[in-house]
Design a protein around this motif. Structure first.
Motif, PDB file in Angstrom:
ATOM      1  N   PRO A 209       0.843  -1.200   0.000  1.00  0.00           N
ATOM      2  CA  PRO A 209       0.000   0.000   0.000  1.00  0.00           C
ATOM      3  C   PRO A 209       0.873   1.244   0.000  1.00  0.00           C
ATOM      4  O   PRO A 209       1.521   1.578   0.994  1.00  0.00           O
ATOM      5  CB  PRO A 209      -0.772  -0.138   1.316  1.00  0.00           C
ATOM      6  CG  PRO A 209       0.188  -0.841   2.236  1.00  0.00           C
ATOM      7  CD  PRO A 209       1.063  -1.713   1.381  1.00  0.00           C
ATOM      8  N   TYR A 210       0.932   1.931  -1.106  1.00  0.00           N
ATOM      9  CA  TYR A 210       1.748   3.133  -1.264  1.00  0.00           C
ATOM     10  C   TYR A 210       0.868   4.304  -1.684  1.00  0.00           C
ATOM     11  O   TYR A 210      -0.140   4.122  -2.373  1.00  0.00           O
ATOM     12  CB  TYR A 210       2.813   2.924  -2.334  1.00  0.00           C
ATOM     13  CG  TYR A 210       4.050   2.200  -1.856  1.00  0.00           C
ATOM     14  CD1 TYR A 210       5.156   2.904  -1.374  1.00  0.00           C
ATOM     15  CD2 TYR A 210       4.126   0.815  -1.913  1.00  0.00           C
ATOM     16  CE1 TYR A 210       6.304   2.242  -0.954  1.00  0.00           C
ATOM     17  CE2 TYR A 210       5.268   0.141  -1.497  1.00  0.00           C
ATOM     18  CZ  TYR A 210       6.355   0.864  -1.019  1.00  0.00           C
ATOM     19  OH  TYR A 210       7.488   0.203  -0.594  1.00  0.00           O
ATOM     20  N   GLU A 211       1.296   5.502  -1.290  1.00  0.00           N
ATOM     21  CA  GLU A 211       0.625   6.705  -1.760  1.00  0.00           C
ATOM     22  C   GLU A 211       1.652   7.686  -2.298  1.00  0.00           C
ATOM     23  O   GLU A 211       2.817   7.699  -1.869  1.00  0.00           O
ATOM     24  CB  GLU A 211      -0.185   7.364  -0.646  1.00  0.00           C
ATOM     25  CG  GLU A 211       0.638   7.949   0.476  1.00  0.00           C
ATOM     26  CD  GLU A 211      -0.223   8.653   1.516  1.00  0.00           C
ATOM     27  OE1 GLU A 211      -1.442   8.719   1.331  1.00  0.00           O
ATOM     28  OE2 GLU A 211       0.349   9.137   2.515  1.00  0.00           O
ATOM     29  N   LEU A 212       1.232   8.475  -3.254  1.00  0.00           N
ATOM     30  CA  LEU A 212       2.077   9.503  -3.843  1.00  0.00           C
ATOM     31  C   LEU A 212       2.218  10.642  -2.847  1.00  0.00           C
ATOM     32  O   LEU A 212       1.236  11.269  -2.462  1.00  0.00           O
ATOM     33  CB  LEU A 212       1.428   9.979  -5.143  1.00  0.00           C
ATOM     34  CG  LEU A 212       2.165  10.978  -6.020  1.00  0.00           C
ATOM     35  CD1 LEU A 212       3.551  10.497  -6.361  1.00  0.00           C
ATOM     36  CD2 LEU A 212       1.349  11.231  -7.289  1.00  0.00           C
ATOM     37  N   SER A 213       3.454  10.915  -2.415  1.00  0.00           N
ATOM     38  CA  SER A 213       3.639  11.883  -1.331  1.00  0.00           C
ATOM     39  C   SER A 213       4.438  13.119  -1.710  1.00  0.00           C
ATOM     40  O   SER A 213       4.353  14.147  -1.022  1.00  0.00           O
ATOM     41  CB  SER A 213       4.317  11.216  -0.125  1.00  0.00           C
ATOM     42  OG  SER A 213       5.605  10.747  -0.472  1.00  0.00           O
ATOM     43  N   GLN A 214       5.203  13.060  -2.806  1.00  0.00           N
ATOM     44  CA  GLN A 214       5.988  14.238  -3.176  1.00  0.00           C
ATOM     45  C   GLN A 214       6.335  14.208  -4.660  1.00  0.00           C
ATOM     46  O   GLN A 214       6.533  13.140  -5.255  1.00  0.00           O
ATOM     47  CB  GLN A 214       7.278  14.310  -2.351  1.00  0.00           C
ATOM     48  CG  GLN A 214       7.902  15.703  -2.328  1.00  0.00           C
ATOM     49  CD  GLN A 214       8.895  15.861  -1.185  1.00  0.00           C
ATOM     50  OE1 GLN A 214       9.054  14.961  -0.356  1.00  0.00           O
ATOM     51  NE2 GLN A 214       9.553  17.001  -1.133  1.00  0.00           N
ATOM     52  N   LEU A 215       6.387  15.402  -5.255  1.00  0.00           N
ATOM     53  CA  LEU A 215       6.733  15.566  -6.661  1.00  0.00           C
ATOM     54  C   LEU A 215       8.018  16.370  -6.766  1.00  0.00           C
ATOM     55  O   LEU A 215       8.227  17.329  -6.010  1.00  0.00           O
ATOM     56  CB  LEU A 215       5.613  16.297  -7.408  1.00  0.00           C
ATOM     57  CG  LEU A 215       4.187  15.763  -7.237  1.00  0.00           C
ATOM     58  CD1 LEU A 215       3.197  16.699  -7.935  1.00  0.00           C
ATOM     59  CD2 LEU A 215       4.059  14.354  -7.779  1.00  0.00           C
ATOM     60  N   TYR A 216       8.867  16.004  -7.721  1.00  0.00           N
ATOM     61  CA  TYR A 216      10.141  16.708  -7.897  1.00  0.00           C
ATOM     62  C   TYR A 216      10.281  17.152  -9.348  1.00  0.00           C
ATOM     63  O   TYR A 216       9.943  16.424 -10.281  1.00  0.00           O
ATOM     64  CB  TYR A 216      11.320  15.810  -7.550  1.00  0.00           C
ATOM     65  CG  TYR A 216      11.316  15.314  -6.122  1.00  0.00           C
ATOM     66  CD1 TYR A 216      11.892  16.056  -5.097  1.00  0.00           C
ATOM     67  CD2 TYR A 216      10.728  14.088  -5.819  1.00  0.00           C
ATOM     68  CE1 TYR A 216      11.883  15.590  -3.789  1.00  0.00           C
ATOM     69  CE2 TYR A 216      10.708  13.617  -4.513  1.00  0.00           C
ATOM     70  CZ  TYR A 216      11.290  14.374  -3.505  1.00  0.00           C
ATOM     71  OH  TYR A 216      11.275  13.911  -2.212  1.00  0.00           O
ATOM     72  N   SER A 217      10.814  18.365  -9.522  1.00  0.00           N
ATOM     73  CA  SER A 217      11.053  18.908 -10.852  1.00  0.00           C
ATOM     74  C   SER A 217      12.245  19.841 -10.802  1.00  0.00           C
ATOM     75  O   SER A 217      12.313  20.724  -9.942  1.00  0.00           O
ATOM     76  CB  SER A 217       9.823  19.667 -11.345  1.00  0.00           C
ATOM     77  OG  SER A 217      10.090  20.339 -12.559  1.00  0.00           O
ATOM     78  N   SER A 218      13.181  19.667 -11.727  1.00  0.00           N
ATOM     79  CA  SER A 218      14.350  20.555 -11.774  1.00  0.00           C
ATOM     80  C   SER A 218      14.051  21.822 -12.563  1.00  0.00           C
ATOM     81  O   SER A 218      14.722  22.837 -12.386  1.00  0.00           O
ATOM     82  CB  SER A 218      15.543  19.822 -12.403  1.00  0.00           C
ATOM     83  OG  SER A 218      15.240  19.438 -13.740  1.00  0.00           O
ATOM     84  N   ASN A 219      13.033  21.766 -13.422  1.00  0.00           N
ATOM     85  CA  ASN A 219      12.721  22.932 -14.255  1.00  0.00           C
ATOM     86  C   ASN A 219      11.425  23.642 -13.842  1.00  0.00           C
ATOM     87  O   ASN A 219      11.077  24.678 -14.401  1.00  0.00           O
ATOM     88  CB  ASN A 219      12.633  22.532 -15.728  1.00  0.00           C
ATOM     89  CG  ASN A 219      11.599  21.450 -15.989  1.00  0.00           C
ATOM     90  OD1 ASN A 219      10.695  21.224 -15.179  1.00  0.00           O
ATOM     91  ND2 ASN A 219      11.740  20.756 -17.117  1.00  0.00           N
ATOM     92  N   GLY A 220      10.732  23.080 -12.855  1.00  0.00           N
ATOM     93  CA  GLY A 220       9.496  23.685 -12.391  1.00  0.00           C
ATOM     94  C   GLY A 220       8.326  23.549 -13.345  1.00  0.00           C
ATOM     95  O   GLY A 220       7.262  24.123 -13.115  1.00  0.00           O
ATOM     96  N   GLU A 221       8.528  22.771 -14.415  1.00  0.00           N
ATOM     97  CA  GLU A 221       7.482  22.645 -15.432  1.00  0.00           C
ATOM     98  C   GLU A 221       6.957  21.232 -15.578  1.00  0.00           C
ATOM     99  O   GLU A 221       5.776  21.036 -15.862  1.00  0.00           O
ATOM    100  CB  GLU A 221       8.007  23.135 -16.788  1.00  0.00           C
ATOM    101  CG  GLU A 221       8.373  24.610 -16.792  1.00  0.00           C
ATOM    102  CD  GLU A 221       8.919  25.057 -18.139  1.00  0.00           C
ATOM    103  OE1 GLU A 221       9.069  24.178 -19.031  1.00  0.00           O
ATOM    104  OE2 GLU A 221       9.193  26.254 -18.300  1.00  0.00           O
ATOM    105  N   THR A 222       7.816  20.240 -15.418  1.00  0.00           N
ATOM    106  CA  THR A 222       7.403  18.842 -15.570  1.00  0.00           C
ATOM    107  C   THR A 222       7.884  18.026 -14.369  1.00  0.00           C
ATOM    108  O   THR A 222       8.941  18.294 -13.798  1.00  0.00           O
ATOM    109  CB  THR A 222       7.977  18.213 -16.855  1.00  0.00           C
ATOM    110  OG1 THR A 222       9.406  18.314 -16.822  1.00  0.00           O
ATOM    111  CG2 THR A 222       7.438  18.905 -18.085  1.00  0.00           C
TER     112      THR A 222
END
Length: 345
Positions: A209-222
């Motif tokens: 059981p996993y949940e999406l907890s954080q998003l990472y982007s080096s360009n702030g767009e994708t």
């Protein structure tokens, strides 16, 4: 006020399969018909999965959902009903003569003898990803539905969710994506068993059981990388991604209809075997209507539509036939058959 409005026999609220078939069947019964849809197009909940194959409509071979919508729309327009788009019906006011005035959120009013509520699950909105800053990626690689498969070809795809749509998308993308990962916060999936087994027996990487907890982007767009958190242990799992699809369910809005005095719960209006609600002249059809022998299929929505419309016809004219003549014997189709070059001699 009513002098300024045009009176209709039947006003259908909702443009999904139940609403569209009600419009067609209402024409079979020679009734003046209006259909009001809150969105700018017909299709209802079916618009969520246009590329899915539909197998369970009687007499119709497997068909793309978007094609079935187009065919239902064509059928709904057979007898030229009035179609109104972009209006969310809120208010209901019964008139001294027993007719009703419907009022939209934008202020427009509609006058009708009867109402068929074919509003499905209400105005559906995808539950958004509740992570700070997630909305900025909605214009690039964060998706809440899959309209086309081709943009995901050769991509590393993460699907967050465990319902029917999440499982279906995983199975459809698995042959064309370079990798598909499904993260679900529960051990058990909510989709159809056969499709879940297919997913688990494929190359799809299933994480529970996993949940999406954080998003990472080096360009702030994708989104380039995500953190998936184990629900029970809190352990973090890092995953490189090209595309993220979120299917966390739907939020429903029945707006002012919940204030009409209908006998309903959070999701449904309760109707009897004639699809009558507790309010005279108002009927339910499709997913919104509930009764003991309910069949939650598109085919069931068609039956609901005919039953509701027949009840509306008898409400207005108790001496009318109980149901419409079938199309092979219905005078309303004679000229239309001639237009198709079909002789009835």
């Amino acid at each position: 006020m009513t002098e300024q409005l045009e009176l209709y026999d039947v006003t259908i609220i909702g443009g999904g399969p139940a609403g569209m078939y009600t419009a067609f069947y209402s024409g079979m019964r020679d009734l003046k018909t209006k259909l009001i849809e809150a969105k700018e197009e017909l299709g209802g909940r079916m618009l969520i999965y246009p590329e899915k194959m539909i197998w369970d409509v009687g007499g119709v071979p497997p068909i793309l959902c978007e094609k079935l919508i187009a065919q239902l729309e064509q059928q709904a327009k057979t007898f030229d009903p009035t179609l109104v788009f972009g209006q969310q019906i809120m208010g209901l006011a019964k008139q001294p003569d027993g007719t009703y005035i419907l009022e939209a959120a934008s202020g427009e009013k509609h006058w009708t003898r009867t109402v068929v509520l074919a509003i499905g699950r209400g105005i559906l909105k995808m539950a958004k990803l509740e992570l700070e800053g997630a909305e900025r990626y909605e214009v690039s690689n964060l998706h809440y539905t899959v309209q086309e498969l081709e943009p995901f070809r050769g991509k590393r795809v993460l699907i967050s969710g465990g319902g029917n749509s999440a499982v279906d998308w995983a199975n459809e993308l698995e042959p064309i994506a370079s990798q598909v990962t499904v993260a679900h916060r529960r051990h058990q999936f909510g989709g159809h068993e056969k499709n879940i087994v297919r997913m688990k027996n494929s190359s799809v990487d299933v994480l529970t059981p996993y949940e999406l907890s954080q998003l990472y982007s080096s360009n702030g767009e994708t989104i380039e990388r995500v953190t998936l958190r184990h629900i029970e242990t809190g352990d973090a799992h890092q995953l490189e991604v090209d595309e993220v699809i979120v299917n966390h369910g739907l939020k429903s809005d029945f707006s002012g209809i919940k204030d009409w005095g209908l006998n309903m719960d959070d999701w449904n209006v309760y109707v009897n075997s004639k699809l009558e609600t507790n309010l005279p002249g108002i009927y339910g059809a499709g997913d919104f209507a509930y009764y003991d022998s309910k069949v939650n299929l598109i085919a069931g929505a068609f039956t609901d539509a005919a039953l509701a419309l027949n009840s509306a016809k008898l409400y207005m004219d108790p001496e009318a036939p109980r149901m419409a003549y079938v199309s092979s014997h219905n005078d309303r189709f004679k000229e239309k058959n001639k237009a198709l070059g079909i002789s009835e001699d």
